[in-house]
Design a protein around this motif. Structure first.
Motif, PDB file in Angstrom:
ATOM      1  N   THR A   1      55.636  92.356 -87.664  1.00  0.00           N
ATOM      2  CA  THR A   1      57.075  92.510 -87.885  1.00  0.00           C
ATOM      3  C   THR A   1      57.331  93.777 -88.683  1.00  0.00           C
ATOM      4  O   THR A   1      56.601  94.066 -89.625  1.00  0.00           O
ATOM      5  CB  THR A   1      57.628  91.308 -88.682  1.00  0.00           C
ATOM      6  N   ASP A   2      58.347  94.513 -88.296  1.00  0.00           N
ATOM      7  CA  ASP A   2      58.712  95.713 -89.047  1.00  0.00           C
ATOM      8  C   ASP A   2      59.700  95.300 -90.148  1.00  0.00           C
ATOM      9  O   ASP A   2      60.896  95.160 -89.915  1.00  0.00           O
ATOM     10  CB  ASP A   2      59.338  96.742 -88.098  1.00  0.00           C
ATOM     11  N   TRP A   3      59.160  95.078 -91.342  1.00  0.00           N
ATOM     12  CA  TRP A   3      59.986  94.523 -92.420  1.00  0.00           C
ATOM     13  C   TRP A   3      61.081  95.487 -92.852  1.00  0.00           C
ATOM     14  O   TRP A   3      62.177  95.084 -93.225  1.00  0.00           O
ATOM     15  CB  TRP A   3      59.106  94.146 -93.618  1.00  0.00           C
ATOM     16  N   ARG A   4      60.776  96.790 -92.813  1.00  0.00           N
ATOM     17  CA  ARG A   4      61.793  97.775 -93.206  1.00  0.00           C
ATOM     18  C   ARG A   4      62.974  97.686 -92.267  1.00  0.00           C
ATOM     19  O   ARG A   4      64.124  97.771 -92.677  1.00  0.00           O
ATOM     20  CB  ARG A   4      61.214  99.194 -93.166  1.00  0.00           C
ATOM     21  N   LYS A   5      62.663  97.516 -90.954  1.00  0.00           N
ATOM     22  CA  LYS A   5      63.716  97.499 -89.945  1.00  0.00           C
ATOM     23  C   LYS A   5      64.660  96.300 -90.144  1.00  0.00           C
ATOM     24  O   LYS A   5      65.865  96.432 -89.974  1.00  0.00           O
ATOM     25  CB  LYS A   5      63.072  97.436 -88.556  1.00  0.00           C
ATOM     26  N   ILE A   6      64.091  95.141 -90.491  1.00  0.00           N
ATOM     27  CA  ILE A   6      64.985  93.995 -90.702  1.00  0.00           C
ATOM     28  C   ILE A   6      65.552  93.996 -92.133  1.00  0.00           C
ATOM     29  O   ILE A   6      66.343  93.139 -92.491  1.00  0.00           O
ATOM     30  CB  ILE A   6      64.303  92.642 -90.401  1.00  0.00           C
ATOM     31  N   GLY A   7      65.158  94.982 -92.917  1.00  0.00           N
ATOM     32  CA  GLY A   7      65.757  95.131 -94.251  1.00  0.00           C
ATOM     33  C   GLY A   7      65.330  94.069 -95.244  1.00  0.00           C
ATOM     34  O   GLY A   7      66.139  93.586 -96.046  1.00  0.00           O
ATOM     35  N   LEU A   8      64.060  93.691 -95.195  1.00  0.00           N
ATOM     36  CA  LEU A   8      63.571  92.691 -96.149  1.00  0.00           C
ATOM     37  C   LEU A   8      63.592  93.255 -97.570  1.00  0.00           C
ATOM     38  O   LEU A   8      63.175  94.388 -97.810  1.00  0.00           O
ATOM     39  CB  LEU A   8      62.129  92.292 -95.796  1.00  0.00           C
ATOM     40  N   LYS A   9      64.108  92.455 -98.475  1.00  0.00           N
ATOM     41  CA  LYS A   9      64.182  92.858 -99.868  1.00  0.00           C
ATOM     42  C   LYS A   9      63.841  91.636-100.720  1.00  0.00           C
ATOM     43  O   LYS A   9      64.403  90.564-100.501  1.00  0.00           O
ATOM     44  CB  LYS A   9      65.615  93.318-100.176  1.00  0.00           C
ATOM     45  N   ALA A  10      62.929  91.802-101.644  1.00  0.00           N
ATOM     46  CA  ALA A  10      62.554  90.638-102.454  1.00  0.00           C
ATOM     47  C   ALA A  10      62.334  91.028-103.908  1.00  0.00           C
ATOM     48  O   ALA A  10      62.021  92.176-104.219  1.00  0.00           O
ATOM     49  CB  ALA A  10      61.279  89.994-101.889  1.00  0.00           C
ATOM     50  N   GLY A  11      62.540  90.078-104.770  1.00  0.00           N
ATOM     51  CA  GLY A  11      62.267  90.251-106.200  1.00  0.00           C
ATOM     52  C   GLY A  11      61.586  88.988-106.693  1.00  0.00           C
ATOM     53  O   GLY A  11      61.735  87.920-106.095  1.00  0.00           O
ATOM     54  N   LEU A  12      60.842  89.128-107.770  1.00  0.00           N
ATOM     55  CA  LEU A  12      60.107  87.969-108.279  1.00  0.00           C
ATOM     56  C   LEU A  12      60.625  87.571-109.646  1.00  0.00           C
ATOM     57  O   LEU A  12      61.040  88.420-110.444  1.00  0.00           O
ATOM     58  CB  LEU A  12      58.631  88.324-108.440  1.00  0.00           C
TER      59      LEU A  12
ATOM     60  N   VAL B   1      61.043  83.325-105.895  1.00  0.00           N
ATOM     61  CA  VAL B   1      61.153  84.563-105.134  1.00  0.00           C
ATOM     62  C   VAL B   1      62.563  84.671-104.567  1.00  0.00           C
ATOM     63  O   VAL B   1      63.044  83.736-103.929  1.00  0.00           O
ATOM     64  CB  VAL B   1      60.154  84.589-103.948  1.00  0.00           C
ATOM     65  N   ASN B   2      63.212  85.785-104.840  1.00  0.00           N
ATOM     66  CA  ASN B   2      64.509  86.054-104.230  1.00  0.00           C
ATOM     67  C   ASN B   2      64.274  86.861-102.970  1.00  0.00           C
ATOM     68  O   ASN B   2      63.619  87.894-103.022  1.00  0.00           O
ATOM     69  CB  ASN B   2      65.377  86.880-105.176  1.00  0.00           C
TER      70      ASN B   2
ATOM     71  N   ARG C   1      71.072  86.320-100.073  1.00  0.00           N
ATOM     72  CA  ARG C   1      70.067  86.104-101.104  1.00  0.00           C
ATOM     73  C   ARG C   1      69.702  84.619-101.194  1.00  0.00           C
ATOM     74  O   ARG C   1      70.553  83.758-101.385  1.00  0.00           O
ATOM     75  CB  ARG C   1      70.595  86.562-102.460  1.00  0.00           C
ATOM     76  N   ILE C   2      68.422  84.365-101.033  1.00  0.00           N
ATOM     77  CA  ILE C   2      67.899  83.006-101.132  1.00  0.00           C
ATOM     78  C   ILE C   2      66.878  82.988-102.253  1.00  0.00           C
ATOM     79  O   ILE C   2      66.043  83.874-102.363  1.00  0.00           O
ATOM     80  CB  ILE C   2      67.180  82.615 -99.810  1.00  0.00           C
ATOM     81  N   GLU C   3      66.987  81.977-103.095  1.00  0.00           N
ATOM     82  CA  GLU C   3      66.006  81.858-104.167  1.00  0.00           C
ATOM     83  C   GLU C   3      65.053  80.725-103.819  1.00  0.00           C
ATOM     84  O   GLU C   3      65.473  79.577-103.730  1.00  0.00           O
ATOM     85  CB  GLU C   3      66.742  81.571-105.481  1.00  0.00           C
ATOM     86  N   VAL C   4      63.796  81.084-103.564  1.00  0.00           N
ATOM     87  CA  VAL C   4      62.788  80.053-103.307  1.00  0.00           C
ATOM     88  C   VAL C   4      62.136  79.726-104.639  1.00  0.00           C
ATOM     89  O   VAL C   4      61.559  80.580-105.297  1.00  0.00           O
ATOM     90  CB  VAL C   4      61.726  80.539-102.294  1.00  0.00           C
ATOM     91  N   LYS C   5      62.272  78.463-105.029  1.00  0.00           N
ATOM     92  CA  LYS C   5      61.836  78.079-106.377  1.00  0.00           C
ATOM     93  C   LYS C   5      60.492  77.375-106.370  1.00  0.00           C
ATOM     94  O   LYS C   5      60.187  76.611-105.466  1.00  0.00           O
ATOM     95  CB  LYS C   5      62.871  77.124-106.972  1.00  0.00           C
TER      96      LYS C   5
ATOM     97  N   SER D   1      67.605  72.973-101.735  1.00  0.00           N
ATOM     98  CA  SER D   1      67.666  72.085-102.894  1.00  0.00           C
ATOM     99  C   SER D   1      69.038  72.089-103.550  1.00  0.00           C
ATOM    100  O   SER D   1      69.548  71.055-103.902  1.00  0.00           O
ATOM    101  CB  SER D   1      66.578  72.411-103.900  1.00  0.00           C
ATOM    102  N   ARG D   2      69.677  73.251-103.716  1.00  0.00           N
ATOM    103  CA  ARG D   2      71.016  73.266-104.309  1.00  0.00           C
ATOM    104  C   ARG D   2      71.651  74.634-104.124  1.00  0.00           C
ATOM    105  O   ARG D   2      70.981  75.591-103.769  1.00  0.00           O
ATOM    106  CB  ARG D   2      70.942  72.907-105.789  1.00  0.00           C
ATOM    107  N   PRO D   3      72.965  74.720-104.415  1.00  0.00           N
ATOM    108  CA  PRO D   3      73.595  76.043-104.310  1.00  0.00           C
ATOM    109  C   PRO D   3      73.006  76.966-105.373  1.00  0.00           C
ATOM    110  O   PRO D   3      72.466  76.481-106.368  1.00  0.00           O
ATOM    111  CB  PRO D   3      75.073  75.783-104.619  1.00  0.00           C
ATOM    112  N   LEU D   4      73.113  78.264-105.191  1.00  0.00           N
ATOM    113  CA  LEU D   4      72.674  79.194-106.238  1.00  0.00           C
ATOM    114  C   LEU D   4      73.488  78.906-107.486  1.00  0.00           C
ATOM    115  O   LEU D   4      74.690  78.711-107.410  1.00  0.00           O
ATOM    116  CB  LEU D   4      72.932  80.647-105.811  1.00  0.00           C
ATOM    117  N   PRO D   5      72.834  78.858-108.633  1.00  0.00           N
ATOM    118  CA  PRO D   5      73.585  78.558-109.847  1.00  0.00           C
ATOM    119  C   PRO D   5      74.618  79.641-110.156  1.00  0.00           C
ATOM    120  O   PRO D   5      74.376  80.819-109.921  1.00  0.00           O
ATOM    121  CB  PRO D   5      72.519  78.504-110.929  1.00  0.00           C
ATOM    122  N   GLY D   6      75.750  79.237-110.665  1.00  0.00           N
ATOM    123  CA  GLY D   6      76.805  80.188-111.002  1.00  0.00           C
ATOM    124  C   GLY D   6      76.547  80.871-112.326  1.00  0.00           C
ATOM    125  O   GLY D   6      75.562  80.595-113.000  1.00  0.00           O
TER     126      GLY D   6
END
Ligand SMILES: [Zn+2]
Length: 625
Positions: free
Chosen positions: A3-14, A226-227, A235-239, A417-422
């Motif tokens: 998969t070309d991650w740049r092309k699909i615009g993958l962005k993640a933070g830890l 991982v965001n 933005r999805i936060e995998v906890k 699991s739940r909405p992103l916390p506000g």
């Protein structure tokens, strides 16, 4: 397929959370997890309370909607009133604070002049007080990866939450031993652009923590959130990723899920599905149809269903390996209503539901053409709220990827699991003064920062450690202590072997009260020639039974002290004398037989090499006679 991650615009933070091997953060209990029966049990009911700023938190409200009972288990030795929220917190644990300051200095983060302790709302019951204390310590900073630098956004010190040990309908049991253990929370900038980069970064962060020699070890002691987003996603936060080896797979599969949800949206738009298709809500009572069904879990039960216009074939769309959009709907239903399992038309016929029943359901739900339907087994009120969740999630699918928090499942998949916390989650802790760190103290810390892994490898090799010992020691929690010992001139290999292997062996025997001071003293005794290295472990074992005694006394009792060279010679001469017949027959060849006797009598009192040398000499003398 690559998969070309740049092309699909993958962005993640830890966001990494590392437990520290110090006392608890705001009380003085030890940070120890227990397996034995708890001493204290307390039951609590949760209710919604606005934060002191008067706002309600999205996640808090959703949790309250579920009406739960929380049971808390405590221990006399590892929990106190603070874990039960019945006394004010003590100032931050100094060792924990020192550790995070070192991490900040090591990663070139800017340490704040004043650190405020804040309260962060936690609605899932995992903290008795419903808030977790957290203290922002530093901002900025960077991590060096193999081919780039990744920014660090923040470093905070916070309390770990209690751990869930049992979940049943409407009731969760938490164990409070984990509550209050210090965590370093490190958040990176969203500057990771492939699953491999995320993994490398996570490894680097783990290394940074472990270099301090104060990171707890073992599964669950480091947890990664991982965001993740792709360009067309959200933005999805995998906890709660605990297994570092799988972290790239979580990223890959989350990206895959977002790609699939974008495809789903496009297909819905192509089918001209609009918000209007999800406006009317008319749950049909289908209990009659299944009154004599072959399907065991619907037979004779209360069953309700709802039509999903033009959605045929889409509920079964695969989002992640073995997870369909239908699975996704089911996890929303589970998280929001507690109801387990839905049945959808794309997976039927199955479960013993007949073709005829299927036709009756379609008719009763008013399905035409490419409409789909979803069934749930529950009483009307619960069934209706579950089906509303299904309709709402399908409506959201029109927008693509909804922002949310997802739990890491064991196989690399995730579930809602739940909405992103506000943003209303934080408010000030009024029981604690802000922490100010003196410049002078920071300058002291700068002088004693942990070595890098490369520096350690070089130093240890120079000191003669084998590759295995270098490998074992460089990120061990003993590394800092080991380096202090080296400065005192102990034998490097003996010390490393005792720390890495000997102490593990003693722990396995249940001996846990060996202090660093004891280890140091016994290694210094070895260096001075007062004791041989093969009895270090035995001496520590005995010492642990009465560690108020002095080492010299222990050695004397055990007759473990080294004997003088003259005495070694005398003992060996006695052995030769006793075996003179054998010696006269075999001459120098008697050495093999006599060595065993000599070792037995001199174990711990002289080195094997010395025994062998003296034995050889004495045999030589006798042969000449
Ligand atoms: Zn405590």
């Amino acid at each position: 397929m690559e998969t070309d991650w740049r092309k699909i615009g993958l962005k993640a933070g830890l966001e990494c959370h590392q437990q520290l091997d110090t006392g608890k953060l705001f009380c003085r209990c030890p940070s120890i997890l227990k397996e034995d029966k708890p001493d204290i049990k307390v039951k609590r009911y949760i209710r919604a309370a606005a934060s002191e700023l008067g706002e309600f938190d999205r996640a808090a409200l959703e949790a309250v909607g579920k009406k739960r009972i929380f049971v808390y288990e405590g221990y006399n030795d590892v929990t106190c009133e603070l874990e039960f929220d019945e006394c004010p917190p003590k100032p931050a644990e100094p060792e924990a604070l020192e550790t995070i300051l070192k991490v900040a200095l090591m990663s070139k983060s800017k340490i704040l002049d004043e650190m405020f302790v804040m309260r962060k709302s936690v609605a899932d019951g995992s903290v008795v007080s419903s808030f977790q204390r957290t203290m922002l310590v530093a901002l900025g900073g960077e991590l060096e990866l193999s081919n780039k630098r990744v920014g660090i956004q923040s470093l905070a010190l916070e309390e770990d939450a209690a751990r869930p040990v049992e979940k049943k309908a409407g009731e969760i049991t938490y164990r409070l031993d984990r509550l209050g253990i210090p965590l370093i929370e490190l958040a990176t900038a969203p500057e990771l652009f492939s699953p491999e980069e995320v993994r490398e970064c996570a490894e680097k962060i783990g290394e940074l923590f472990r270099r301090t020699c104060r990171a707890k070890r073992g599964l669950g002691t480091i947890r990664q959130d991982v965001n993740i987003s792709i360009a067309k996603g959200a933005r999805i936060e995998v906890k709660g990723v605990q297994e570092l080896g799988l972290i790239d797979e979580y990223v890959r599969r989350e990206a895959q899920r977002q790609i699939a949800l974008v495809e789903l949206k496009e297909e819905m738009l192509h089918r001209k599905i609009t918000e209007k298709n999800f406006e009317e809500f008319d749950a049909a009572d289908l209990s009659q149809i299944f009154s004599h069904s072959e399907c065991k879990f619907l037979h004779g039960k209360s069953v309700f269903g709802i039509k999903l216009q033009k959605m045929q074939g889409l509920i079964g769309k695969e989002l992640q390996p073995d997870r369909r959009f239908g699975t996704e709907l089911a996890s929303y239903v589970k998280a929001r209503t507690g109801l387990h399992g839905i049945i959808h038309s794309d997976e039927l016929p199955a479960y013993g539901i007949s073709e005829r029943e299927l036709e009756q359901v379609k008719h009763k739900c008013d399905c035409i053409m490419n409409d789909a339907f979803v069934l749930v087994q529950a009483e009307r009120e619960k069934a209706e709220s579950a089906l509303r969740v299904v309709v709402e999630r399908c409506r959201q699918a029109l927008l693509g990827v909804p922002e949310e928090t997802r739990d890491a499942l064991e196989n690399g998949n995730t579930e809602y699991s739940r909405p992103l916390p506000g943003a209303a989650r934080m408010y000030p802790e009024t029981d604690l003064e802000p922490v100010k760190v003196e410049e002078k103290y920071l300058n002291e810390l700068k002088k004693e920062l942990p070595l890098s892994v490369a520096e350690r490898e070089k130093l240890y090799r120079e000191k003669g450690l084998s590759t295995n010992l270098v490998e074992g020691m460089r990120l061990s929690n003993f590394a800092c202590f080991f380096e202090q010992l080296l400065q005192k001139g102990v034998n490097a290999t003996t010390a490393a072997t005792l720390l890495l292997e000997g102490l593990t062996q003693l722990r396995r025997e249940g001996i846990t009260n060996i202090s660093n001071e004891m280890v140091e003293e016994i290694l210094l005794a070895e260096r001075k020639g007062e004791i041989t290295k093969d009895v270090l472990l035995g001496a520590l074992r005995e010492w642990s039974k009465c560690h108020e005694k002095k080492l010299g006394g222990i050695l004397k009792e055990l007759k473990m002290g080294k004997v003088a060279a003259g005495d070694v010679r005398k003992i060996i001469a006695d052995i030769i004398e006793k075996n003179k017949q054998l010696v006269d027959e075999k001459g120098m060849h008697a050495i093999g037989a006599l060595m065993g006797d000599a070792m037995q009598q001199l174990r711990g009192k002289a080195d094997g090499g010395e025994i062998s040398r003296v034995l050889r000499e004495e045999l030589g003398k006798r042969a000449k006679k």
